[in-house]
Design a protein around this motif. Structure first.
Motif, PDB file in Angstrom:
ATOM      1  N   ARG A   1       0.831  -1.200   0.000  1.00  0.00           N
ATOM      2  CA  ARG A   1       0.000   0.000   0.000  1.00  0.00           C
ATOM      3  C   ARG A   1       0.867   1.252   0.000  1.00  0.00           C
ATOM      4  N   LEU A   2       0.250   2.362  -0.424  1.00  0.00           N
ATOM      5  CA  LEU A   2       0.904   3.662  -0.437  1.00  0.00           C
ATOM      6  C   LEU A   2      -0.069   4.709   0.066  1.00  0.00           C
ATOM      7  N   ALA A   3       0.431   5.628   0.884  1.00  0.00           N
ATOM      8  CA  ALA A   3      -0.389   6.750   1.352  1.00  0.00           C
ATOM      9  C   ALA A   3       0.428   8.027   1.276  1.00  0.00           C
ATOM     10  N   ILE A   4      -0.182   9.087   0.775  1.00  0.00           N
ATOM     11  CA  ILE A   4       0.383  10.431   0.824  1.00  0.00           C
ATOM     12  C   ILE A   4      -0.557  11.257   1.673  1.00  0.00           C
ATOM     13  N   LEU A   5      -0.117  11.586   2.878  1.00  0.00           N
ATOM     14  CA  LEU A   5      -0.982  12.248   3.846  1.00  0.00           C
ATOM     15  C   LEU A   5      -1.068  13.742   3.555  1.00  0.00           C
ATOM     16  N   PRO A   6      -2.274  14.293   3.491  1.00  0.00           N
ATOM     17  CA  PRO A   6      -2.425  15.719   3.180  1.00  0.00           C
ATOM     18  C   PRO A   6      -2.000  16.603   4.350  1.00  0.00           C
ATOM     19  N   GLY A   7      -1.452  17.754   4.004  1.00  0.00           N
ATOM     20  CA  GLY A   7      -1.075  18.722   5.020  1.00  0.00           C
ATOM     21  C   GLY A   7      -0.077  18.186   6.021  1.00  0.00           C
ATOM     22  N   THR A   8       0.870  17.372   5.558  1.00  0.00           N
ATOM     23  CA  THR A   8       1.782  16.671   6.468  1.00  0.00           C
ATOM     24  C   THR A   8       3.230  16.852   6.043  1.00  0.00           C
ATOM     25  N   THR A   9       4.055  17.312   6.974  1.00  0.00           N
ATOM     26  CA  THR A   9       5.480  17.478   6.739  1.00  0.00           C
ATOM     27  C   THR A   9       6.228  16.230   7.198  1.00  0.00           C
ATOM     28  N   HIS A  10       7.546  16.241   7.004  1.00  0.00           N
ATOM     29  CA  HIS A  10       8.359  15.112   7.451  1.00  0.00           C
ATOM     30  C   HIS A  10       8.276  14.966   8.969  1.00  0.00           C
TER      31      HIS A  10
END
Length: 310
Positions: free
Chosen positions: A272-281
């Motif tokens: 799976r892959l997720a790109i979380l919105p409004g999220t920095t390192h």
């Protein structure tokens, strides 16, 4: 830019500490004690030192159930990285946390820092704990270690979770990668990272040496793409949309693990892959509202990849 990152990290850590549940007795403890406490409501079932590869590796174990190992980021410790996450995962899992070479209570030895070496340490810790296999979750530097655990010790890895980590040096945005060489001890003055380094029995005079040694692993090229793409364990990779990790880097691995197809027609990939919105390192570790449900769903899924029938 790097100074801003360190300042931001300090703010995040302070927020984490302020959000921890407090008992009445906890309100009277010192600031240093608060920084090193995982939670006032949960205590480790086991803690100690494992003799692995010349290290005396500090570890703690919480909860019961299927084991999951948490691997912290650069300069971090168990309480700094995981204090707000351990109680959430330990509700129905055995959570194993450790401090890597030179970090926290795991004192440094005359050995260069390397992702491969720290991965072997994690493997040795699992053997010490008589744990045949476990789910491995790594954040940032810990993500690189997690990738190497799966590459070097595949029989010990059930599923792999990498948060804001890379498997090649150019997985970072170019300006982020270039900034690694600009780290200086002055950037850490007065931060929780420096304070905890001192409070856990380390010699403050060695902090600049510690900083230099930790950064050494990201000041040289590495590329594990071929080996990582051959990992058999399902992988869940998550990055922030404002992370230091390139979107294409995460997408490349996801495609290699079966992504890039319409699941309604071809079935879901095991990874799976997720790109979380409004999220920095740095902010990644604060997004427990999004991360914990996704992590537990991934770990508990039956990996039935067949497409739906109509």
């Amino acid at each position: 830019m790097k100074k801003h990152i360190i300042i931001g990290l300090s703010v995040v850590i302070a927020v984490v500490a302020s959000c921890q549940p407090r008992t009445k007795e906890a309100q009277n403890v010192s600031a240093e004690q608060k920084e090193t406490a995982v939670s006032q409501d949960i205590k480790p079932a086991e803690s100690g030192y494992a003799d692995v590869n010349g290290l005396k590796m500090y570890y703690e174990v919480y909860g019961q159930g299927k084991p999951i190992v948490l691997l912290h980021g650069s300069f971090m410790t168990i309480p700094l990285n995981w204090s707000h996450i351990i109680p959430l995962l330990a509700k129905d899992r055995k959570v194993i946390v450790a401090e890597m070479q030179g970090h926290g209570r795991t004192k440094d030895i005359a050995r260069e820092f390397s992702y491969e070496g720290m991965a072997d340490d994690v493997s040795g810790l699992l053997r010490h704990l008589k744990t045949d296999s476990a789910d491995i979750l790594g954040y940032s530097m810990g993500g690189g270690i997690a990738f190497q655990v799966a590459v070097r010790h595949p029989e010990q890895v059930r599923r792999l979770i990498v948060l804001s980590g890379t498997y090649a040096h150019d997985g970072w945005w170019p300006n982020v990668e270039a900034s690694f060489a600009t780290f200086t001890p002055d950037m850490f003055k007065g931060t929780p990272i420096e304070k905890q380094y001192d409070s856990l029995g380390n010699d403050p005079a060695h902090f600049p040496e510690f900083l230099k040694k930790v950064m050494s692993i990201d000041l040289k090229s590495y590329d594990w793409s071929k080996d990582v793409k051959k990992i058999q364990a399902p992988i869940f990779m998550a990055i922030g949309d404002a992370d230091g990790v390139r979107y294409e880097h995460a997408l490349e691995l996801f495609r290699a693990k079966g992504g890039g197809k319409m699941g309604d027609l071809h079935g879901l990939p095991a990874s799976r892959l997720a790109i979380l919105p409004g999220t920095t390192h740095i902010g990644m570790m604060q997004r427990t509202d999004l991360l914990i449900p996704m992590i537990t769903d991934f770990l508990d899924s039956d990996l039935n990849t067949a497409p739906p029938t109509f």
